[in-house]
Design an enzyme around this catalytic site. Structure first.
Site, PDB file in Angstrom:
ATOM      1  N   ASN A   8      74.037  78.939  -7.244  1.00 22.88           N
ATOM      2  CA  ASN A   8      73.017  80.493  -6.837  1.00 22.88           C
ATOM      3  C   ASN A   8      73.352  80.458  -5.085  1.00 22.88           C
ATOM      4  O   ASN A   8      72.503  79.732  -4.607  1.00 22.88           O
ATOM      5  CB  ASN A   8      71.508  80.762  -7.974  1.00 22.88           C
ATOM      6  CG  ASN A   8      70.495  81.334  -7.065  1.00 22.88           C
ATOM      7  OD1 ASN A   8      70.834  82.269  -5.986  1.00 22.88           O
ATOM      8  ND2 ASN A   8      69.708  81.373  -7.234  1.00 22.88           N
ATOM      9  N   TRP A   9      73.737  81.324  -4.913  1.00 20.28           N
ATOM     10  CA  TRP A   9      73.506  81.442  -2.905  1.00 20.28           C
ATOM     11  C   TRP A   9      72.444  81.645  -2.298  1.00 20.28           C
ATOM     12  O   TRP A   9      71.927  81.323  -1.830  1.00 20.28           O
ATOM     13  CB  TRP A   9      74.912  81.977  -1.711  1.00 20.28           C
ATOM     14  CG  TRP A   9      75.529  80.867  -2.392  1.00 20.28           C
ATOM     15  CD1 TRP A   9      75.998  79.895  -3.251  1.00 20.28           C
ATOM     16  CD2 TRP A   9      76.958  82.071  -2.188  1.00 20.28           C
ATOM     17  NE1 TRP A   9      77.507  80.092  -2.869  1.00 20.28           N
ATOM     18  CE2 TRP A   9      78.591  80.814  -2.350  1.00 20.28           C
ATOM     19  CE3 TRP A   9      77.733  82.697  -1.123  1.00 20.28           C
ATOM     20  CZ2 TRP A   9      79.700  80.895  -2.094  1.00 20.28           C
ATOM     21  CZ3 TRP A   9      78.998  82.852  -1.035  1.00 20.28           C
ATOM     22  CH2 TRP A   9      80.035  82.174  -1.479  1.00 20.28           C
ATOM     23  N   LYS A  10      71.446  82.277  -3.249  1.00 16.94           N
ATOM     24  CA  LYS A  10      70.014  83.240  -3.715  1.00 16.94           C
ATOM     25  C   LYS A  10      70.265  84.068  -1.680  1.00 16.94           C
ATOM     26  O   LYS A  10      71.167  84.249  -1.901  1.00 16.94           O
ATOM     27  CB  LYS A  10      68.838  82.320  -2.933  1.00 16.94           C
ATOM     28  CG  LYS A  10      69.152  80.967  -4.236  1.00 16.94           C
ATOM     29  CD  LYS A  10      67.891  80.569  -3.955  1.00 16.94           C
ATOM     30  CE  LYS A  10      67.741  79.509  -5.276  1.00 16.94           C
ATOM     31  NZ  LYS A  10      66.640  79.043  -5.595  1.00 16.94           N
ATOM     32  N   HIS A  96      65.792  84.526 -13.124  1.00 25.10           N
ATOM     33  CA  HIS A  96      65.524  83.620 -12.015  1.00 25.10           C
ATOM     34  C   HIS A  96      63.859  83.184 -11.630  1.00 25.10           C
ATOM     35  O   HIS A  96      63.735  84.574 -11.428  1.00 25.10           O
ATOM     36  CB  HIS A  96      66.391  83.787 -10.680  1.00 25.10           C
ATOM     37  CG  HIS A  96      66.326  82.168  -9.291  1.00 25.10           C
ATOM     38  ND1 HIS A  96      64.895  82.368  -9.633  1.00 25.10           N
ATOM     39  CD2 HIS A  96      67.144  81.052  -9.555  1.00 25.10           C
ATOM     40  CE1 HIS A  96      64.893  80.465  -8.048  1.00 25.10           C
ATOM     41  NE2 HIS A  96      66.427  80.542  -9.047  1.00 25.10           N
ATOM     42  N   GLU A  98      62.305  83.106  -8.841  1.00 27.23           N
ATOM     43  CA  GLU A  98      61.733  83.588  -7.850  1.00 27.23           C
ATOM     44  C   GLU A  98      61.876  85.440  -8.197  1.00 27.23           C
ATOM     45  O   GLU A  98      60.382  85.869  -7.453  1.00 27.23           O
ATOM     46  CB  GLU A  98      63.083  83.985  -6.385  1.00 27.23           C
ATOM     47  CG  GLU A  98      62.696  82.251  -5.712  1.00 27.23           C
ATOM     48  CD  GLU A  98      64.578  81.636  -5.264  1.00 27.23           C
ATOM     49  OE1 GLU A  98      65.146  81.933  -5.109  1.00 27.23           O
ATOM     50  OE2 GLU A  98      64.161  79.980  -5.546  1.00 27.23           O
ATOM     51  N   GLU A 167      65.609  76.098 -15.449  1.00 34.20           N
ATOM     52  CA  GLU A 167      65.005  75.872 -14.312  1.00 34.20           C
ATOM     53  C   GLU A 167      63.561  75.402 -13.832  1.00 34.20           C
ATOM     54  O   GLU A 167      62.992  76.529 -13.734  1.00 34.20           O
ATOM     55  CB  GLU A 167      65.020  77.008 -13.115  1.00 34.20           C
ATOM     56  CG  GLU A 167      67.037  77.200 -13.492  1.00 34.20           C
ATOM     57  CD  GLU A 167      67.380  77.417 -11.826  1.00 34.20           C
ATOM     58  OE1 GLU A 167      68.204  77.180 -11.681  1.00 34.20           O
ATOM     59  OE2 GLU A 167      66.387  78.572 -11.625  1.00 34.20           O
ATOM     60  N   GLY A 173      63.875  73.954  -5.716  1.00 31.29           N
ATOM     61  CA  GLY A 173      64.410  74.265  -3.766  1.00 31.29           C
ATOM     62  C   GLY A 173      63.420  73.067  -3.768  1.00 31.29           C
ATOM     63  O   GLY A 173      62.674  72.632  -2.034  1.00 31.29           O
ATOM     64  N   SER A 211      66.963  71.068  -7.873  1.00 27.27           N
ATOM     65  CA  SER A 211      67.151  69.877  -6.900  1.00 27.27           C
ATOM     66  C   SER A 211      68.420  69.727  -7.345  1.00 27.27           C
ATOM     67  O   SER A 211      68.357  67.967  -7.333  1.00 27.27           O
ATOM     68  CB  SER A 211      65.965  69.478  -6.784  1.00 27.27           C
ATOM     69  OG  SER A 211      65.062  70.394  -6.057  1.00 27.27           O
ATOM     70  N   GLY A 232      71.275  75.376  -6.551  1.00 27.93           N
ATOM     71  CA  GLY A 232      70.682  76.095  -5.233  1.00 27.93           C
ATOM     72  C   GLY A 232      71.112  75.703  -3.724  1.00 27.93           C
ATOM     73  O   GLY A 232      72.334  75.972  -3.327  1.00 27.93           O
ATOM     74  N   GLY A 233      70.301  74.670  -3.697  1.00 29.89           N
ATOM     75  CA  GLY A 233      70.091  74.321  -2.054  1.00 29.89           C
ATOM     76  C   GLY A 233      72.160  73.884  -2.150  1.00 29.89           C
ATOM     77  O   GLY A 233      72.693  73.752  -0.924  1.00 29.89           O
TER      78      GLY A 233
HETATM   79  C1  PEP Z   1      68.075  78.001  -8.561  1.00 29.28           C
HETATM   80  O1  PEP Z   1      67.224  78.425  -7.555  1.00 29.28           O
HETATM   81  O2  PEP Z   1      68.517  77.988  -9.156  1.00 29.28           O
HETATM   82  C2  PEP Z   1      67.636  76.212  -7.842  1.00 29.28           C
HETATM   83  C3  PEP Z   1      68.114  75.693  -9.027  1.00 29.28           C
HETATM   84  O3  PEP Z   1      67.556  75.335  -6.649  1.00 29.28           O
HETATM   85  P1  PEP Z   1      67.570  74.327  -5.603  1.00 29.28           P
HETATM   86  O4  PEP Z   1      68.890  73.700  -6.609  1.00 29.28           O
HETATM   87  O5  PEP Z   1      68.235  74.519  -4.532  1.00 29.28           O
HETATM   88  O6  PEP Z   1      66.700  73.510  -6.589  1.00 29.28           O
END
Ligand code: PEP
Length: 248
Positions: A8-10, A96, A98, A167, A173, A211, A232-233
């Site tokens: 997920n590049w957000k 998601h 967010e 999640e 994050g 994470s 994500g990251g």
């Molecule tokens: C996400 O937002 O889907 C996610 C899992 O982010 P991160 O891996 O950065 O925690």
């Protein structure tokens, strides 16, 4: 079950940085992992068509980060499943955390988005997860159960076609990953909720997100009910994302 690893590049990236990231992913030759793990990336809407052509012929699938409940019409700012299919998307992330928190998306809206995605041939990746306050007050199962039940009630037997991503909001994050045991416990609970509705729900992939990094991916993915990850990251670094895909 074949594992699934989704990036997920957000709201990150640019044409230049996307090109570099994709070049890195293609160079990592994820085709070698294809028999065991499917890999997908979800760039921001504006870059989907660019990324679709860059990935053409590769083993990497494409997904969106959201989808409208509507098909066509006066819905300013929305993007429909028909449009996403047309440019080659296979997946659509819905719900998601967010979007649930910054855009006040309700459980029912998320379920309706999952339904719209399926209606247009996309596979929805339905995100569920509890906040830190909810976990600390022992509400985890109540919250994720409620979020998932809305999808089960709305989709009926079609729920067997979705992907669910657990999640925990406190792990997204933040660098705080749920321990493999914590994640497995929630995944087992989600599997139970799905199976209570549909006996054959063991085929629904359950991804963990929060994470995930190259150094913790393998132990998470080794858990009985963890069928892959939503990343994500670490999905923004080709070497890290490729290492996570290999861990799957
Ligand atoms: C996400 O937002 O889907 C996610 C899992 O982010 P991160 O891996 O950065 O925690």
């Amino acid at each position: 079950m074949k594992k699934l690893v989704v990036g997920n590049w957000k709201m990150h990236g640019s044409r230049a940085s996307n090109a570099e990231l994709i070049q890195g992913l293609l160079a990592a030759d994820l085709a070698a992992t294809a028999p065991r793990a499917e890999v997908a990336v979800c760039p921001p809407f504006v870059y989907l068509a660019d990324v679709a052509s860059a990935l053409q012929g590769s083993a990497i699938a494409l997904g969106s980060q959201d989808v409208s409940t509507q098909t066509q019409g006066a819905y300013t700012g929305e993007v429909s499943g028909v449009m996403l299919r047309e440019i080659g998307a296979r997946y659509a992330i819905v719900g998601h955390s967010e979007r649930r928190s910054y855009h006040a998306e309700s459980d029912q809206l998320v379920a309706d988005k999952a339904k719209a995605a399926l209606a247009h041939g996309l596979i929805p990746i339905v995100c569920v997860g509890e906040t830190l306050a909810e976990r600390e007050s022992d509400q985890t199962e109540t919250v994720v159960g409620r979020q998932l039940q809305a999808v089960i009630d709305t989709l009926g037997a079609e729920v067997l076609k979705v992907v669910v991503a657990y999640e925990p909001v406190w792990a997204i994050g933040t660098g705080k990953t749920a321990s493999p045991e914590q994640a497995q416990a929630v995944h087992a609970f989600l599997r139970g909720v799905l199976k209570a509705a549909h006996a054959d729900a063991s085929s629904v992939p359950l991804l963990y997100g929060g994470s995930v990094k190259p150094d913790n991916a393998a132990t998470l993915f080794a858990q009985a009910d963890i069928d892959g990850g939503l990343i994500g990251g670490a999905a923004l670094k080709a070497a890290d994302f490729a290492a996570i895909a290999r861990a799957a």
